[in-house]
Design an enzyme around this catalytic site. Structure first.
Site, PDB file in Angstrom:
ATOM      1  CG  HIS A   1      -6.736   5.997   4.976  1.00 25.47           C
ATOM      2  ND1 HIS A   1      -6.014   5.369   3.994  1.00 25.47           N
ATOM      3  CD2 HIS A   1      -5.842   6.660   5.745  1.00 25.47           C
ATOM      4  CE1 HIS A   1      -4.728   5.658   4.155  1.00 25.47           C
ATOM      5  NE2 HIS A   1      -4.602   6.444   5.210  1.00 25.47           N
TER       6      HIS A   1
ATOM      7  CG  ASP B   1      -1.768   1.252   1.330  1.00 23.58           C
ATOM      8  OD1 ASP B   1      -2.449   1.558   0.340  1.00 23.58           O
ATOM      9  OD2 ASP B   1      -1.745   1.953   2.364  1.00 23.58           O
ATOM     10  CB  SER B   2       0.222   4.779  -0.646  1.00 19.00           C
ATOM     11  OG  SER B   2      -0.994   4.813   0.078  1.00 19.00           O
TER      12      SER B   2
ATOM     13  CD  GLU C   1      -2.321   8.520   7.026  1.00 14.80           C
ATOM     14  OE1 GLU C   1      -1.360   9.201   7.422  1.00 14.80           O
ATOM     15  OE2 GLU C   1      -2.289   7.811   6.012  1.00 14.80           O
TER      16      GLU C   1
ATOM     17  CB  CYS D   1     -10.319   5.055   0.218  1.00 16.25           C
ATOM     18  SG  CYS D   1      -8.806   5.764   0.925  1.00 16.25           S
TER      19      CYS D   1
ATOM     20  CB  CYS E   1      -2.947   1.024  -2.516  1.00 15.51           C
ATOM     21  SG  CYS E   1      -3.190   2.744  -2.929  1.00 15.51           S
TER      22      CYS E   1
HETATM   23  N1  DGL Z   1      -4.194   3.764   0.114  1.00 17.49           N
HETATM   24  C1  DGL Z   1      -4.871   4.792  -0.639  1.00 17.49           C
HETATM   25  C2  DGL Z   1      -6.108   4.191  -1.298  1.00 17.49           C
HETATM   26  O1  DGL Z   1      -6.683   3.221  -0.842  1.00 17.49           O
HETATM   27  C3  DGL Z   1      -5.229   5.983   0.239  1.00 17.49           C
HETATM   28  C4  DGL Z   1      -4.035   6.796   0.700  1.00 17.49           C
HETATM   29  C5  DGL Z   1      -3.270   7.439  -0.427  1.00 17.49           C
HETATM   30  O2  DGL Z   1      -3.799   8.354  -1.079  1.00 17.49           O
HETATM   31  O3  DGL Z   1      -2.154   6.999  -0.690  1.00 17.49           O
HETATM   32  O4  DGL Z   1      -6.534   4.674  -2.307  1.00 17.49           O
END
Ligand code: DGL
Length: 272
Positions: free
Chosen positions: A191, A13-14, A157, A189, A76
């Site tokens: 989050h 993931d990011s 976050e 997403c 992600c």
């Molecule tokens: N992990 C990203 C997503 O699910 C959210 C956070 C980001 O923008 O990197 O799209």
């Protein structure tokens, strides 16, 4: 085949967000070992171009592949939305993204055929959920309404999961959703599952929320089982975490996303 069942599942993931997907995987597949990579040096992906995110995704995947993973989960949503074809073409292990499982779960859930999708600007702009929903629905048809909700990421976050601030933001983004005939809403997403309660409060009880993390864990189980490479029961799994920036914040914030402490995370250099 037999030997493959010993490899870990790779997840990237990011940053911390994909830990919601890792959590669902660990709950559903408790014997599987996992390697998680959070690209914390380059987060966020959600506001970047598809080209750049694809480049990062390929780099992340090759890091995990070198460590012997048997399957890659692109946790992600943004990377799944823009980089899945490039990853599937480049890798010799199966690749599972979060979009198709989330879309299929939404179609199973909807009663009236109205499905909403919320995600980062990159995910929404890509149209990936919309395409997936329309293809999977086929002639049955589906009406899709999408919306980018970028402020949900920093709120999750920072741990602002309840109270006036997240409520106001959620209202701004979602208040009219229940008037659009949407009866099912995909949390597209990583989050957003953390903000489930406030989102549910704003969209109202007639809208059912779909968490793509759980749907993805289910898809991973099906795939490993079909290939005969599920880890044997009784196996003591191992879990390791890697990050591309210093690990402190990842470990602190990540524990909330994973629902348990992260014992250690190793910083790695993926610069190119
Ligand atoms: N992990 C990203 C997503 O699910 C959210 C956070 C980001 O923008 O990197 O799209």
């Amino acid at each position: 085949m037999r030997q493959e069942s010993h490899g870990p599942i790779g997840v990237f993931d990011s940053g911390v967000g994909g830990l919601t997907v890792l959590k669902a995987l660990m709950e559903r597949l408790p014997h599987e070992s996992t390697l998680y990579l959070g690209d914390t040096a380059r987060v966020p992906y959600g506001t970047k171009s598809g080209e750049v995110v694809t480049r990062y995704a390929l780099k992340n995947a090759s890091f995990l592949l070198e460590r012997g993973i048997k399957l890659l989960v692109v946790a992600c949503n943004t990377a799944s939305a823009v980089a899945l074809p490039a990853l599937s073409a480049a890798l010799r292990v199966p690749v599972v993204g979060v979009i198709a499982p989330g879309a299929r779960a939404a179609l199973r859930r909807t009663r009236g055929g109205g499905v909403g999708v919320i995600g980062t600007p990159g995910t929404i702009r890509s149209g990936a959920y919309q395409r997936e929903l329309e293809v999977a629905a086929g002639s049955g048809g589906v009406r899709v309404k999408t919306r980018a909700c970028p402020l949900f990421v920093p709120l999750a976050e920072e741990g602002w999961l309840a109270g006036e601030v997240p409520r106001l933001v959620a209202r701004e983004y979602l208040e009219d959703f229940s008037r659009t005939g949407v009866d099912t809403l995909v949390l597209g997403c990583t989050h957003y599952p953390l903000l489930k309660e406030i989102i549910a409060e704003v969209v109202g009880p007639r809208v059912s929320l779909v968490d793509s993390a759980e749907a993805t864990a289910e898809a991973v189980e099906e795939l490993l089982s079909a290939r005969g490479v599920l880890a044997p029961e009784g196996r003591e799994p191992t879990h390791a975490w890697f990050v591309t920036d210093v690990p402190e914040r990842f470990m602190e914030v990540g524990a909330r996303f994973l629902g348990r402490p992260i014992p250690t995370a190793e910083q790695v250099d993926l610069s190119f």
